[in-house]
Design an enzyme around this catalytic site. Structure first.
Site, short mmCIF file in Angstrom:
data_model
loop_
_atom_site.label_atom_id
_atom_site.label_comp_id
_atom_site.label_asym_id
_atom_site.label_seq_id
_atom_site.Cartn_x
_atom_site.Cartn_y
_atom_site.Cartn_z
CG ASN A 1 11.54 9.33 -5.47
OD1 ASN A 1 11.21 10.15 -6.33
ND2 ASN A 1 10.75 8.99 -4.48
CB SER B 1 -0.95 0.02 1.21
OG SER B 1 -0.19 0.10 2.41
N GLY B 2 2.14 1.14 0.14
CA GLY B 2 3.01 2.31 0.10
C GLY B 2 3.25 2.78 -1.31
CE1 TYR B 3 1.91 7.94 -1.97
CE2 TYR B 3 3.81 8.89 -0.85
CZ TYR B 3 2.46 8.92 -1.17
OH TYR B 3 1.67 9.93 -0.69
CB CYS C 1 15.76 6.86 -4.18
SG CYS C 1 15.35 7.54 -2.55
#
Lengths: 55, 350
Positions: free
Chosen positions: B318, B14-16, B151
């Site tokens: 990123n 559910s994170g980016y 990143c």
């Protein structure tokens, strides 16, 4: 025909019917190269109207 | 599930980074995403958290405890959680790609120094390959376990790599990499500092010394010397993106063709690294905005032959090359897919 970019050394594909004074862009570094001689083929940097990026 | 596709699960989807993984993997012809976990969103459709995936999948988030065996498991949890249960995850999948920082460093002492606590599974560290295919392509081919990449570390490594490979950098010279970064680097958990009135429009020095990604960069550069690399990170008005500028001194008297030759030699076999050093274009140097949603990293330089002073540049997304893109690229190598599968999106402009 092929020539070499005088700026970055990339290979430039030159059409067989190229004319003296023709401008050829380099796909790698983006400079414009002017055909300054045909026999032998010679390219040089085309005169560039500079933008003042430091402004 | 299609018999000729590998089953893939994502833990912490559910994170980016998890959302970017889902987007890439849903378009991958060789895999099928069978599970996506989120403890906060159990039962909800994936698109309800990642709205750009509406009608891309009917998956619903599940709980970690219901995970079933898969061919490949991606771990996209906050740092520290993968190492606590890595043996359990390894029992569910023959191949694991962990996007967190848990398995990036080979030396447990370096991990403890960078992250402030002892590693919980130090025996697992040597089993993981650092998941940056541009440096570890051969090691990733057929590997069972790959780490993610930082990143900012990725942007720094790629900015320096051609000069390093070209023997232009002296290990005795301290290197400072200035990084401008977007807000999505902070993840999707809101905070006071990410609140719109406080975050919008900032040029905010975030961490100018002691960034924990420094350990990754030094590890990657170590085979060529003990480089003292320092990162200085500034948050800027951007959602996705990293722009790295490494300030170095190169030998004086090089010309543009020398640098082009080094860069071409370093990146000739890397399909996602592009040299951007353009004399006439509006976009003369790498710019992160052009790379949003892509797995590309653009590299370039500015060099003063009179003094040898140079700024070595890299830009990337990123969440793309700096996280999910490299993870999928690593999976492609681990599983024998073409390295570029599902990663060919070239971005949008303007």
């Amino acid at each position: 025909m092929q020539a070499e970019c005088v700026e970055c050394g990339a290979v430039i594909e030159v059409p067989e019917d190229v004319m003296q004074g023709e401008i050829l862009p380099c796909a790698d570094c983006g400079v414009e190269l002017e055909v300054i001689a045909l026999e032998p083929l010679a390219l040089d940097l085309a005169p560039l109207e500079m933008e003042d990026w430091g402004e | 599930m299609s018999a000729d596709r590998l089953a893939v699960g994502i833990v912490g989807a559910s994170g980016y980074a998890g959302g970017e993984l889902l987007r890439l993997l849903l378009g991958h012809p060789g895999v099928e995403v069978t599970q996506a976990t989120s403890e906060r969103h159990v039962g909800r459709f994936v698109y309800q958290v990642h709205p750009h995936l509406r009608r891309q999948t009917t998956l619903r988030f599940t709980a970690r405890e219901t995970l079933a065996p898969v061919d490949v498991l991606f771990l996209a949890m906050p740092h520290g959680q993968a190492q606590a249960h890595i043996a359990d995850y390894a029992a569910l999948a023959g191949r694991i790609v962990d996007l967190s920082a848990d398995f990036r460093l080979r030396d447990p002492a370096h991990y403890a120094a960078a992250y402030g606590s002892a590693h919980l599974a130090p025996d697992w560290l040597p089993r993981f390959v650092y998941g940056l295919p541009e440096l570890y392509r051969a090691e990733l081919a057929g590997a069972s376990y790959a780490s993610g990449v930082g990143c900012n570390a990725t942007a720094s490594i790629l900015a320096l790599w051609a000069a390093l490979q070209g023997d232009l950098l002296d290990p005795a010279q301290p290197i400072v990499v200035d990084l401008k970064v977007g807000s999505s680097e902070a993840g999707n958990a809101p905070s006071e500092s990410s609140h719109h009135p406080a975050r919008s429009g900032v040029v905010r020095p975030f961490q100018l010394t002691g960034h924990r990604h420094e350990a990754e960069v030094r590890q990657a550069l170590a085979p060529r010397g003990a480089f003292d690399v320092r990162l200085a990170v500034t948050s800027v008005e951007m959602v996705r993106g990293v722009a790295a500028a490494a300030h170095v001194t190169l030998p004086a008297g090089l010309d543009e063709r020398d640098l082009w030759a080094r860069y071409r030699a370093a990146w000739a076999d890397s399909p996602f690294v592009r040299i951007v050093h353009d004399r006439n274009s509006l976009h003369r140097h790498p710019e992160p905005r052009l790379l949003a949603g892509t797995n590309y990293a653009d590299v370039g330089w500015e060099y003063d032959p009179a003094t040898g002073r140079a700024v070595l540049l890299a830009a990337l997304d990123n969440l793309g090359k700096g996280a999910a893109g490299s993870a999928v690229q690593s999976m492609n190598l681990m599983c024998g897919f073409d390295e570029t599968t599902a990663l060919s999106f070239g971005g949008i402009y303007p």
